[in-house]
Scaffold this motif. Structure first.
Motif, PDB file in Angstrom:
ATOM      1  N   UNK A 110      12.996   5.218 -10.329  1.00 60.35           N
ATOM      2  CA  UNK A 110      13.148   4.344 -11.478  1.00 60.35           C
ATOM      3  C   UNK A 110      12.446   3.061 -11.526  1.00 60.35           C
ATOM      4  N   UNK A 111      12.151   2.489 -10.445  1.00 57.81           N
ATOM      5  CA  UNK A 111      11.184   1.362 -10.427  1.00 57.81           C
ATOM      6  C   UNK A 111       9.611   1.522 -10.448  1.00 57.81           C
ATOM      7  N   UNK A 112       9.211   2.531  -9.801  1.00 58.94           N
ATOM      8  CA  UNK A 112       7.773   2.943 -10.220  1.00 58.94           C
ATOM      9  C   UNK A 112       7.772   3.477 -11.300  1.00 58.94           C
ATOM     10  N   UNK A 113       8.514   4.225 -12.082  1.00 60.63           N
ATOM     11  CA  UNK A 113       8.373   4.993 -13.255  1.00 60.63           C
ATOM     12  C   UNK A 113       8.507   4.041 -14.279  1.00 60.63           C
TER      13      UNK A 113
ATOM     14  N   UNK B 208       9.857   8.345  -0.525  1.00 58.75           N
ATOM     15  CA  UNK B 208       9.618   9.280   0.770  1.00 58.75           C
ATOM     16  C   UNK B 208       8.784   8.623   1.687  1.00 58.75           C
ATOM     17  N   UNK B 209       7.785   7.873   1.162  1.00 61.96           N
ATOM     18  CA  UNK B 209       6.744   7.090   1.870  1.00 61.96           C
ATOM     19  C   UNK B 209       6.278   5.807   1.488  1.00 61.96           C
ATOM     20  N   UNK B 210       5.741   5.010   2.149  1.00 60.80           N
ATOM     21  CA  UNK B 210       5.293   3.665   1.917  1.00 60.80           C
ATOM     22  C   UNK B 210       4.112   3.858   0.790  1.00 60.80           C
ATOM     23  N   UNK B 211       3.498   4.795   0.935  1.00 61.15           N
ATOM     24  CA  UNK B 211       2.433   4.888  -0.044  1.00 61.15           C
ATOM     25  C   UNK B 211       3.072   5.152  -1.637  1.00 61.15           C
ATOM     26  N   UNK B 212       4.045   6.031  -1.588  1.00 60.76           N
ATOM     27  CA  UNK B 212       4.835   6.193  -3.093  1.00 60.76           C
ATOM     28  C   UNK B 212       5.298   5.020  -3.303  1.00 60.76           C
ATOM     29  N   UNK B 213       5.904   4.390  -2.441  1.00 60.12           N
ATOM     30  CA  UNK B 213       6.643   3.036  -2.826  1.00 60.12           C
ATOM     31  C   UNK B 213       5.534   2.134  -3.223  1.00 60.12           C
ATOM     32  N   UNK B 214       4.450   1.910  -2.474  1.00 53.63           N
ATOM     33  CA  UNK B 214       3.483   0.923  -3.100  1.00 53.63           C
ATOM     34  C   UNK B 214       2.829   1.168  -4.328  1.00 53.63           C
ATOM     35  N   UNK B 215       2.654   2.412  -4.800  1.00 49.72           N
ATOM     36  CA  UNK B 215       2.119   2.784  -5.996  1.00 49.72           C
ATOM     37  C   UNK B 215       3.061   2.227  -7.211  1.00 49.72           C
TER      38      UNK B 215
ATOM     39  N   UNK C 159       2.481  -1.874  -9.589  1.00 47.51           N
ATOM     40  CA  UNK C 159       2.633  -2.077 -10.911  1.00 47.51           C
ATOM     41  C   UNK C 159       3.152  -3.107 -11.555  1.00 47.51           C
ATOM     42  N   UNK C 160       3.918  -3.840 -10.837  1.00 51.56           N
ATOM     43  CA  UNK C 160       4.707  -5.052 -11.532  1.00 51.56           C
ATOM     44  C   UNK C 160       3.790  -6.164 -11.701  1.00 51.56           C
TER      45      UNK C 160
END
Length: 386
Positions: free
Chosen positions: A158-161, A242-249, A253-254
């Protein structure tokens, strides 16, 4: 929408959203006395480093910059600096005073190593400072004088979305009004650094940014460490990352969508307004302290399932867009952004509410972290002690 808040104007031209007296312990040997002073005198905030001896080279320079930066944050109207030896104390206090902060000092050298006498003198000096700054009054200050740090911690899907893009929209509003926004956590640009580089205001900014990511990525690899499980952490993985790349994207955004004006070192103040990135650690307490030492008066901190850490000096607005977290933690989450996902609320409308809430906090409304005393500052180190 308004582009002003009720703050305190400083003699050096800055403006603040709080009027703290900071009790700052600059050496671990004086930490207990520093905390006793702060606990005794109402109207103070306390920061006591556990370090201060045996640090050399870049690590010592960075530690000093963090101490000076915290004492010079606009939210600090006055500082009582507590130390061990008079020479070190006077040198550091002189730099803080030259930056415009009212300063008093007390050292163990002055009281023949009597920590109780140190406490007694410190209590009286801190009380005098609180009385002095209590005469100051809030007045209208332009949003262009606001410097904001943006952080995420215990992130989930939910953070990234929703949560981080929500803060990104508010970051854009602040920058468009002439303010400054800083985001950091260098390793959490990994996989998104090419997108950030495209937003760099100048080619040299893009190179410094991508080099910083490469350096952070190479260090654990040189030690044979797989960062999966550390970043993303177990709480991130449980939340669907699942990955650092997914978390980074999601994390980047913030920072919104405006051009990136420069790359700051940890605790380095920006010399202009706009959007900046800070090359620093991913651990939220250290990262936020870097923003505050760089002059951030306010922090947005997004989280998925919750994260209680707050800055002691800069009010920290906790934001969650998780459909369950604000209801589960009503005295910890300052802003509920969950309607974006649970009710389909327009993200721009939610951002307008968060922007208005931030101006209320800047004008004096308390965050849950301030009410519950969650604030702290955590010093970042880059080298061993002798």
């Amino acid at each position: 929408m308004t582009d002003s808040f009720l703050g305190y104007r400083r003699a050096n031209g800055t403006a603040s959203i709080r009027n703290h007296v900071l009790v700052l312990g600059i050496n671990g040997l004086a930490g207990a006395a520093t905390r006793r002073i702060g606990q005794t005198v109402r109207g103070t905030v306390t920061v006591a480093t556990p370090y201060g001896r045996g640090q050399v080279g870049p690590d010592a320079d960075l530690h000093r910059q963090q101490l000076i930066g915290l004492a010079c944050n606009p939210n600090v109207a006055a500082a009582l600096i507590v130390g061990v030896d008079r020479k070190t104390l006077d040198t550091l206090a002189g730099e803080v005073a030259r930056a415009g902060t009212t300063v008093e000092t007390v050292a163990l050298d002055d009281v023949h190593e009597d920590a109780l006498a140190l406490t007694d003198i410190g209590v009286k000096k801190a009380a005098q400072l609180v009385r002095l700054v209590s005469a100051q009054r809030r007045e209208a200050c332009p949003l262009s004088s606001l410097r904001v740090g943006v952080e995420c911690g215990h992130s989930d899907a939910t953070s990234g979305l929703a949560g981080n893009p929500l803060v990104g929209r508010v970051s854009d509003k602040i920058i468009d009004a002439g303010g400054t926004v800083i985001f950091g956590e260098t390793l959490e640009w990994l996989g998104a650094e090419h997108l950030l580089a495209k937003r760099a205001a100048r080619p040299e900014v893009a190179k410094v940014l991508t080099d910083a990511v490469a350096r952070r990525e190479a260090y654990p690899m040189s030690l044979g460490i797989d960062i999966l499980g550390n970043n993303p952490g177990q709480e991130n993985i449980r939340g669907g990352l699942s990955t650092i790349e997914e978390k980074s994207l999601g994390a980047v955004a913030k920072g919104g969508s405006r051009p990136i004006s420069g790359v700051l070192n940890h605790a380095e103040p920006p010399t202009a307004r706009g959007l900046f990135v800070m090359d620093g650690p991913g651990y939220s307490p250290e990262s936020i302290t870097g923003f505050v030492a760089a002059g951030a008066q306010l922090v947005f901190f997004t989280t998925g399932p919750g994260n209680s850490y707050c800055s002691a000096i800069a009010p920290t607005i906790k934001v969650s867009a998780h459909p369950q977290t604000p209801g589960r933690l009503p005295e910890q989450i300052d802003f509920d952004g969950s309607a974006i996902l649970s009710k389909g609320e327009d993200a721009d409308a939610t951002a307008a509410r968060l922007y208005a809430h931030a101006l209320d906090v800047a004008s004096g409304s308390a965050t849950w972290g301030e009410i519950l005393g969650e604030g702290d500052e955590v010093f970042y180190r880059i080298g061993p002690s002798l």
